[in-house]
Design a protein around this motif. Structure first.
Motif, short mmCIF file in Angstrom:
data_model
loop_
_atom_site.label_atom_id
_atom_site.label_comp_id
_atom_site.label_asym_id
_atom_site.label_seq_id
_atom_site.Cartn_x
_atom_site.Cartn_y
_atom_site.Cartn_z
N MET A 1 -2.17 10.88 1.52
CA MET A 1 -2.54 11.29 2.87
C MET A 1 -1.40 11.01 3.83
SD MET A 1 -6.01 10.57 4.95
CE MET A 1 -6.68 11.88 5.96
N PHE B 1 -0.42 11.07 7.97
CA PHE B 1 -1.12 11.01 9.25
C PHE B 1 -0.23 11.52 10.38
CE2 PHE B 1 -2.55 7.74 6.38
CZ PHE B 1 -3.94 7.76 6.49
N ASN C 1 1.82 5.98 10.53
CA ASN C 1 1.17 4.79 9.98
C ASN C 1 1.97 4.13 8.86
OD1 ASN C 1 -0.87 5.35 11.74
ND2 ASN C 1 -2.26 6.20 10.22
N LEU C 2 3.27 4.12 9.00
CA LEU C 2 4.07 3.32 8.07
C LEU C 2 3.76 1.85 8.33
CD1 LEU C 2 7.51 5.16 8.24
CD2 LEU C 2 5.95 5.07 6.30
N PHE C 3 4.01 1.00 7.33
CA PHE C 3 3.77 -0.43 7.51
C PHE C 3 4.99 -1.03 8.20
CE2 PHE C 3 1.55 0.49 3.32
CZ PHE C 3 0.35 0.80 3.94
N GLU D 1 4.98 0.21 -2.16
CA GLU D 1 3.75 -0.56 -2.00
C GLU D 1 2.58 -0.05 -2.87
OE1 GLU D 1 3.55 -3.31 -0.45
OE2 GLU D 1 1.42 -3.68 -0.14
N GLY D 2 2.32 1.24 -2.79
CA GLY D 2 1.20 1.81 -3.54
C GLY D 2 1.35 1.62 -5.05
N ARG E 1 5.99 7.91 0.74
CA ARG E 1 5.04 6.84 0.38
C ARG E 1 3.82 7.41 -0.32
NH1 ARG E 1 2.31 3.40 5.12
NH2 ARG E 1 1.45 5.46 5.58
N ALA E 2 3.31 8.54 0.20
CA ALA E 2 2.13 9.15 -0.41
C ALA E 2 2.48 9.72 -1.78
CB ALA E 2 1.56 10.23 0.50
N MET F 1 2.57 7.70 -5.26
CA MET F 1 1.39 7.49 -6.09
C MET F 1 1.20 8.62 -7.10
SD MET F 1 -0.02 4.63 -5.24
CE MET F 1 -1.71 4.76 -5.83
N GLY G 1 -4.97 2.88 12.05
CA GLY G 1 -4.14 3.69 11.16
C GLY G 1 -3.54 2.88 10.02
N GLN G 2 -3.32 1.59 10.26
CA GLN G 2 -2.75 0.74 9.21
C GLN G 2 -3.72 0.59 8.04
OE1 GLN G 2 0.45 -0.88 9.01
NE2 GLN G 2 0.78 0.79 10.45
N ALA H 1 -4.05 3.91 6.25
CA ALA H 1 -2.94 4.19 5.35
C ALA H 1 -3.07 3.37 4.07
CB ALA H 1 -1.62 3.87 6.04
N SER I 1 -5.84 4.82 2.00
CA SER I 1 -5.54 6.12 1.42
C SER I 1 -4.61 5.99 0.21
CB SER I 1 -4.93 7.06 2.46
OG SER I 1 -3.58 6.70 2.71
N LEU I 2 -3.92 4.86 0.12
CA LEU I 2 -3.11 4.62 -1.08
C LEU I 2 -3.99 4.10 -2.23
CD1 LEU I 2 0.03 2.83 0.40
CD2 LEU I 2 -0.06 5.11 -0.58
N MET J 1 -5.78 1.10 -1.85
CA MET J 1 -5.91 -0.36 -1.77
C MET J 1 -7.35 -0.73 -1.44
SD MET J 1 -2.74 -2.04 0.22
CE MET J 1 -1.15 -1.30 0.18
N GLN K 1 0.73 -8.68 9.81
CA GLN K 1 1.01 -8.19 11.17
C GLN K 1 0.21 -8.96 12.20
OE1 GLN K 1 1.23 -3.79 11.59
NE2 GLN K 1 0.69 -3.76 9.43
#
Ligand SMILES: Nc1ncnc2c1ncn2[C@@H]1O[C@H](COP(=O)(O)OP(=O)(O)OP(=O)(O)O)[C@@H](O)[C@H]1O
Ligand SMILES: [Mg+2]
Lengths: 257, 221
Positions: free
Chosen positions: A97, A99, A103-105, A116-117, A165-166, A169, B120-121, B124, B127-128, B130, B143
């Protein structure tokens, strides 16, 4: 098996309290298809997308991904019950997904974001995750930004990193929610280019967008939504050239000025 | 206005102040420990999706925020032993009382920190694929902790000030030692001045630190 639609939605209803946002949608997305969703603000496009990977619960109807019910399971009596978190997570992991607001970390570097995923959800080795990360960042043109933090990137770079990032996965489908709406006009192109190349590779994509050019040129079909309903679902030539619904014509007149 | 300050007598009794400060620090440490552990648990419960966790935490937090800490302290010291049969010493009572009180505030700091992270965090992260725990641990908390540190240090300073309430339970913390001293020396002016200065010296560095961190993290965004 590969003839069955990857996503199929039937009679989908979604309300926020008393506000009915999706009023019985049905449609299918074929494997390798690019579906663009357009429509006025507040028509429920984001909500629909978020129901597809169950970021939002829906109240009636079904969403199926690769023939599996998303978010719910049938109990003995045939009633729908909330599925276990694990099952929902497994399905979500197969859909990438992207956005509007990236919405990056922010506390992780670009490479760490992309790793990360795979690391945490798929539990691949660090090597493998890094390998995937580098390949994807190369592909979206960010190989020289690997060690940067999101705040150090332009909007277009952030969105490309978010796409990587998406993709890390290795999803079966990608969901995009207005991926270019938060970008300065001159940065829109670089993101659309990445999406276009994905489409060319045969990725299944559902793209909510205001970019009519993208919908017209890249999408296989265009869905027009208004007030929680699908008012048109057809190939772009038909939607843009000869819309059936007057509401579609009205909407297109407004956005294409 | 022609008060004659007499510091030599205070200097002779300096050991009393040192003793008092030690007890104050001990109280602070225990109360902090209790407040932290319980506060973190309550804060997580308060942020939970399950009402069975969320509601009890909310009730606890509201009770401790809606009643005066002095009442909580005397209640724990006088009423709790009668009801539960557990007799605690006065230092323990004061530590527990202040700790339970601080937990309510620390929980709120914690909850607010988690709530301050953009939705959004977690979208996200989810959606991965987690899970809730993974998203909390790897994405949300790292954070949130940053934003929690300045208010948390402030709470620490508050907590140290609250230890003076131990004097009502006859805990020999700094203020109570000073009051005892005054009974011998009849020098309240000098004694209370020293007490005020000592507390200021102990607490100010934390206030300064909290302001500095807040400034720094604000400018870095
Ligand atoms: N979490 C929520 N709680 C309550 N109402 C919501 C929520 N999310 C969306 N809505 C409402 O649902 C309706 C549809 O919202 P949605 O975001 O799906 O529209 P959209 O088509 O994506 O619009 P836009 O083009 O502005 O992004 C709107 O009226 C919105 O106010
Ligand atoms: Mg939207």
């Amino acid at each position: 098996m590969s003839d069955t639609p990857i996503i199929s939605v039937a009679g989908l209803h979604k309300s926020f309290g008393k506000l009915e946002v999706l009023r019985g949608l049905s449609f299918e997305v074929q494997r390798g298809e690019v579906l663009a969703i357009i429509g006025p603000s507040g028509s429920g496009k984001s909500t629909l997308l978020r129901c597809l990977n169950f970021l939002e619960e829906y109240q009636a109807g079904e969403v199926r991904f690769d023939d599996q019910l998303v978010g719910y399971r049938r109990s003995g009596g045939g009633k729908l019950k909330l599925d276990s978190e694990n099952n929902t997570r497994r399905i979500r992991a197969r859909m990438g997904m992207v956005f509007q607001s990236f919405n990056l970390f922010p506390h992780k570097t670009v490479l760490e974001n992309v790793m990360e995923g795979p690391l945490v959800v798929q539990r691949v080795s660090r090597n493998e995750a890094e390998q995937r990360g580098r390949t994807l960042l190369q592909r979206v043109g960010l190989i020289d930004k690997i060690g940067a933090y999101p705040a150090q990137l332009s909007g277009g770079q952030q969105q490309r990193a978010a796409i990587a990032r998406a993709l890390a996965m290795q999803p079966d489908a990608m969901l995009f929610d207005e991926p270019t709406s938060a970008l300065d006009p001159e940065l829109v192109g670089e993101v659309l280019e990445v999406m276009q190349s994905l489409a060319a590779e045969g990725m299944t994509m559902v793209v909510v967008t205001h970019e009519m050019g993208f919908a017209r040129q890249v999408a296989d079909r265009v869905m027009v939504m208004d007030r929680g309903e699908i008012i048109e679902l057809a190939p772009p030539a038909q939607v843009f050239g000869a819309p059936k619904s007057p509401r579609t014509a009205e909407f297109l007149r407004r956005v294409l000025h | 206005m022609d008060y004659i300050w007499q510091w030599n007598q205070i200097w002779d009794y300096r050991q009393v102040f040192v003793r008092g400060m030690q007890v104050t620090l001990i109280l602070t440490c225990w109360a902090l420990l209790i407040g932290l552990v319980l506060g973190l648990a309550l804060g997580l419960m308060r942020s939970s999706r399950l009402w069975l966790l969320r509601v009890p935490a909310a009730i606890y937090i509201d009770i401790f925020r809606a009643t005066p800490i002095l009442v909580q302290l005397v209640w724990i010291y006088y009423a709790l032993p009668i009801l539960s049969g557990v007799q605690m010493g006065n230092i323990t009572s004061a530590s527990v009382g202040i700790g339970l009180h601080a937990a309510a505030y620390i929980a709120e700091i914690f909850r607010a920190g988690i709530a301050s992270i953009d939705r959004g965090q977690s979208d996200a992260a989810k959606s991965l694929g987690m899970g809730y725990g993974q998203a909390m641990r790897r994405i949300i908390l790292p954070q949130a902790v940053r934003r929690m540190v300045p208010p948390f240090i402030n709470e620490f300073a508050t907590l140290m000030k609250l230890t003076t309430l131990g004097s009502v339970l006859a805990v020999n913390e700094l203020l109570h030692e000073a009051e005892n001293l005054i009974n011998n020396t009849y020098r309240p002016l000098e004694t209370y001045t020293v007490v005020a200065v000592l507390f200021g010296l102990m607490i100010y560095p934390f206030i300064w630190l909290s302001q500095r961190l807040e400034q720094r993290w604000k400018t870095r965004g």
